[in-house]
Design a protein around this motif. Structure first.
Motif, PDB file in Angstrom:
ATOM      1  N   CYS A  61       2.807   9.175   9.829  1.00  0.00           N
ATOM      2  CA  CYS A  61       3.067   9.129   8.384  1.00  0.00           C
ATOM      3  C   CYS A  61       2.170  10.159   7.691  1.00  0.00           C
ATOM      4  O   CYS A  61       0.942  10.050   7.733  1.00  0.00           O
ATOM      5  CB  CYS A  61       2.794   7.731   7.845  1.00  0.00           C
ATOM      6  SG  CYS A  61       3.029   7.582   6.058  1.00  0.00           S
ATOM      7  N   PRO A  62       2.763  11.174   7.026  1.00  0.00           N
ATOM      8  CA  PRO A  62       1.963  12.260   6.456  1.00  0.00           C
ATOM      9  C   PRO A  62       1.091  11.851   5.265  1.00  0.00           C
ATOM     10  O   PRO A  62       0.067  12.480   5.000  1.00  0.00           O
ATOM     11  CB  PRO A  62       3.007  13.298   6.035  1.00  0.00           C
ATOM     12  CG  PRO A  62       4.250  12.529   5.816  1.00  0.00           C
ATOM     13  CD  PRO A  62       4.196  11.387   6.806  1.00  0.00           C
ATOM     14  N   SER A  63       1.462  10.804   4.569  1.00  0.00           N
ATOM     15  CA  SER A  63       0.708  10.400   3.379  1.00  0.00           C
ATOM     16  C   SER A  63      -0.311   9.302   3.658  1.00  0.00           C
ATOM     17  O   SER A  63      -1.168   9.024   2.828  1.00  0.00           O
ATOM     18  CB  SER A  63       1.671   9.917   2.295  1.00  0.00           C
ATOM     19  OG  SER A  63       2.308   8.722   2.733  1.00  0.00           O
ATOM     20  N   GLY A  64      -0.181   8.641   4.804  1.00  0.00           N
ATOM     21  CA  GLY A  64      -1.046   7.500   5.080  1.00  0.00           C
ATOM     22  C   GLY A  64      -0.572   6.219   4.424  1.00  0.00           C
ATOM     23  O   GLY A  64      -1.299   5.229   4.377  1.00  0.00           O
ATOM     24  N   ALA A  65       0.649   6.222   3.903  1.00  0.00           N
ATOM     25  CA  ALA A  65       1.192   5.031   3.249  1.00  0.00           C
ATOM     26  C   ALA A  65       1.475   3.909   4.245  1.00  0.00           C
ATOM     27  O   ALA A  65       1.441   2.740   3.891  1.00  0.00           O
ATOM     28  CB  ALA A  65       2.469   5.375   2.483  1.00  0.00           C
ATOM     29  N   LEU A  66       1.774   4.282   5.485  1.00  0.00           N
ATOM     30  CA  LEU A  66       2.001   3.292   6.535  1.00  0.00           C
ATOM     31  C   LEU A  66       0.749   3.166   7.383  1.00  0.00           C
ATOM     32  O   LEU A  66       0.148   4.164   7.784  1.00  0.00           O
ATOM     33  CB  LEU A  66       3.169   3.710   7.429  1.00  0.00           C
ATOM     34  CG  LEU A  66       4.546   3.722   6.793  1.00  0.00           C
ATOM     35  CD1 LEU A  66       5.557   4.338   7.746  1.00  0.00           C
ATOM     36  CD2 LEU A  66       4.977   2.324   6.385  1.00  0.00           C
ATOM     37  N   ASN A  67       0.353   1.946   7.644  1.00  0.00           N
ATOM     38  CA  ASN A  67      -0.761   1.636   8.532  1.00  0.00           C
ATOM     39  C   ASN A  67      -0.364   0.426   9.354  1.00  0.00           C
ATOM     40  O   ASN A  67       0.649  -0.219   9.081  1.00  0.00           O
ATOM     41  CB  ASN A  67      -2.037   1.339   7.741  1.00  0.00           C
ATOM     42  CG  ASN A  67      -2.633   2.593   7.148  1.00  0.00           C
ATOM     43  OD1 ASN A  67      -3.155   3.429   7.863  1.00  0.00           O
ATOM     44  ND2 ASN A  67      -2.529   2.729   5.836  1.00  0.00           N
ATOM     45  N   TYR A  68      -1.169   0.100  10.352  1.00  0.00           N
ATOM     46  CA  TYR A  68      -0.883  -1.083  11.152  1.00  0.00           C
ATOM     47  C   TYR A  68      -2.184  -1.708  11.616  1.00  0.00           C
ATOM     48  O   TYR A  68      -3.235  -1.079  11.626  1.00  0.00           O
ATOM     49  CB  TYR A  68      -0.014  -0.736  12.360  1.00  0.00           C
ATOM     50  CG  TYR A  68      -0.781  -0.089  13.488  1.00  0.00           C
ATOM     51  CD1 TYR A  68      -1.268  -0.857  14.538  1.00  0.00           C
ATOM     52  CD2 TYR A  68      -1.051   1.266  13.489  1.00  0.00           C
ATOM     53  CE1 TYR A  68      -2.003  -0.277  15.559  1.00  0.00           C
ATOM     54  CE2 TYR A  68      -1.779   1.856  14.498  1.00  0.00           C
ATOM     55  CZ  TYR A  68      -2.253   1.079  15.541  1.00  0.00           C
ATOM     56  OH  TYR A  68      -2.988   1.649  16.534  1.00  0.00           O
ATOM     57  N   PHE A  69      -2.078  -2.974  11.981  1.00  0.00           N
ATOM     58  CA  PHE A  69      -3.171  -3.622  12.703  1.00  0.00           C
ATOM     59  C   PHE A  69      -2.552  -4.557  13.723  1.00  0.00           C
ATOM     60  O   PHE A  69      -1.430  -5.024  13.566  1.00  0.00           O
ATOM     61  CB  PHE A  69      -4.161  -4.335  11.773  1.00  0.00           C
ATOM     62  CG  PHE A  69      -3.575  -5.403  10.889  1.00  0.00           C
ATOM     63  CD1 PHE A  69      -3.398  -6.704  11.341  1.00  0.00           C
ATOM     64  CD2 PHE A  69      -3.215  -5.111   9.575  1.00  0.00           C
ATOM     65  CE1 PHE A  69      -2.867  -7.682  10.515  1.00  0.00           C
ATOM     66  CE2 PHE A  69      -2.685  -6.085   8.734  1.00  0.00           C
ATOM     67  CZ  PHE A  69      -2.523  -7.375   9.212  1.00  0.00           C
ATOM     68  N   LYS A  70      -3.314  -4.773  14.801  1.00  0.00           N
ATOM     69  CA  LYS A  70      -2.873  -5.686  15.854  1.00  0.00           C
ATOM     70  C   LYS A  70      -3.107  -7.110  15.382  1.00  0.00           C
ATOM     71  O   LYS A  70      -4.171  -7.421  14.868  1.00  0.00           O
ATOM     72  CB  LYS A  70      -3.611  -5.387  17.148  1.00  0.00           C
ATOM     73  CG  LYS A  70      -3.274  -4.028  17.705  1.00  0.00           C
ATOM     74  CD  LYS A  70      -4.003  -3.739  18.985  1.00  0.00           C
ATOM     75  CE  LYS A  70      -3.616  -2.338  19.460  1.00  0.00           C
ATOM     76  NZ  LYS A  70      -4.297  -1.989  20.700  1.00  0.00           N
ATOM     77  N   ASN A  71      -2.114  -7.938  15.543  1.00  0.00           N
ATOM     78  CA  ASN A  71      -2.208  -9.307  15.038  1.00  0.00           C
ATOM     79  C   ASN A  71      -3.282 -10.129  15.736  1.00  0.00           C
ATOM     80  O   ASN A  71      -3.928 -10.946  15.101  1.00  0.00           O
ATOM     81  CB  ASN A  71      -0.857 -10.010  15.162  1.00  0.00           C
ATOM     82  CG  ASN A  71       0.175  -9.402  14.247  1.00  0.00           C
ATOM     83  OD1 ASN A  71      -0.159  -8.815  13.228  1.00  0.00           O
ATOM     84  ND2 ASN A  71       1.436  -9.502  14.619  1.00  0.00           N
ATOM     85  N   SER A  72      -3.526  -9.889  16.997  1.00  0.00           N
ATOM     86  CA  SER A  72      -4.510 -10.698  17.718  1.00  0.00           C
ATOM     87  C   SER A  72      -5.934 -10.379  17.304  1.00  0.00           C
ATOM     88  O   SER A  72      -6.765 -11.268  17.215  1.00  0.00           O
ATOM     89  CB  SER A  72      -4.350 -10.495  19.234  1.00  0.00           C
ATOM     90  OG  SER A  72      -4.505  -9.135  19.556  1.00  0.00           O
ATOM     91  N   SER A  73      -6.220  -9.108  17.006  1.00  0.00           N
ATOM     92  CA  SER A  73      -7.589  -8.757  16.671  1.00  0.00           C
ATOM     93  C   SER A  73      -7.793  -8.510  15.189  1.00  0.00           C
ATOM     94  O   SER A  73      -8.915  -8.465  14.711  1.00  0.00           O
ATOM     95  CB  SER A  73      -8.000  -7.496  17.444  1.00  0.00           C
ATOM     96  OG  SER A  73      -7.199  -6.399  17.042  1.00  0.00           O
ATOM     97  N   MET A  74      -6.715  -8.292  14.452  1.00  0.00           N
ATOM     98  CA  MET A  74      -6.742  -8.063  13.012  1.00  0.00           C
ATOM     99  C   MET A  74      -7.623  -6.872  12.640  1.00  0.00           C
ATOM    100  O   MET A  74      -8.227  -6.857  11.578  1.00  0.00           O
ATOM    101  CB  MET A  74      -7.211  -9.315  12.268  1.00  0.00           C
ATOM    102  CG  MET A  74      -6.348 -10.521  12.497  1.00  0.00           C
ATOM    103  SD  MET A  74      -4.661 -10.314  11.944  1.00  0.00           S
ATOM    104  CE  MET A  74      -4.846 -10.703  10.228  1.00  0.00           C
ATOM    105  N   GLN A  75      -7.691  -5.846  13.473  1.00  0.00           N
ATOM    106  CA  GLN A  75      -8.454  -4.655  13.156  1.00  0.00           C
ATOM    107  C   GLN A  75      -7.511  -3.554  12.738  1.00  0.00           C
ATOM    108  O   GLN A  75      -6.528  -3.288  13.414  1.00  0.00           O
ATOM    109  CB  GLN A  75      -9.270  -4.192  14.367  1.00  0.00           C
ATOM    110  CG  GLN A  75     -10.358  -5.166  14.733  1.00  0.00           C
ATOM    111  CD  GLN A  75     -11.129  -4.686  15.957  1.00  0.00           C
ATOM    112  OE1 GLN A  75     -10.687  -3.796  16.674  1.00  0.00           O
ATOM    113  NE2 GLN A  75     -12.273  -5.289  16.181  1.00  0.00           N
ATOM    114  N   ALA A  76      -7.787  -2.912  11.620  1.00  0.00           N
ATOM    115  CA  ALA A  76      -6.947  -1.836  11.100  1.00  0.00           C
ATOM    116  C   ALA A  76      -7.048  -0.607  11.989  1.00  0.00           C
ATOM    117  O   ALA A  76      -8.074  -0.368  12.601  1.00  0.00           O
ATOM    118  CB  ALA A  76      -7.363  -1.478   9.677  1.00  0.00           C
TER     119      ALA A  76
END
Length: 77
Positions: A61-76
Motif C-alpha cells: 500500500c503506497p500511502s500506508g492506509a492499510l496495515n495489519y496485525f496478527k490476531n494471536s499476538s496483536m502486534q502491528a
C-alpha cells in the motif's frame, strides 16, 4: 469474516484501513481483486485468499492506509 469500522478480520490477521491516509491508488484492488474491491461492500473480504498473500499486498500500500496485525499476538506490522 468479522467486520468493524475500518477493521477486517479473518482467523489469522486483522487488516486496518485509515481513510485519511488513503490516496485512492487502487493498487490493492488491481493486484488482489479477490480480497479488495472498488465496487462491492464490504470492499475487503479476507476469506478469499491465503493470509500470506493479503499481508504481501497490505505491505505494498503506497500511502500506508492499510496495515495489519496478527490476531494471536496483536502486534502491528
Amino acid at each position: 469474516m468479522e467486520i468493524e469500522a475500518n477493521q477486517f478480520s479473518n482467523k489469522d490477521i486483522t487488516v486496518t484501513y485509515d481513510p485519511c491516509k488513503c490516496i485512492l491508488s487502487g493498487i490493492c484492488a488491481k493486484e488482489l481483486s479477490e480480497v479488495f474491491s472498488n465496487s462491492i461492500i464490504p470492499w475487503v473480504n479476507l476469506d478469499n485468499t491465503e493470509t500470506k498473500r493479503i499481508i504481501e499486498q497490505v505491505k505494498r500500500c503506497p500511502s500506508g492506509a492499510l496495515n495489519y496485525f496478527k490476531n494471536s499476538s496483536m502486534q502491528a506490522s
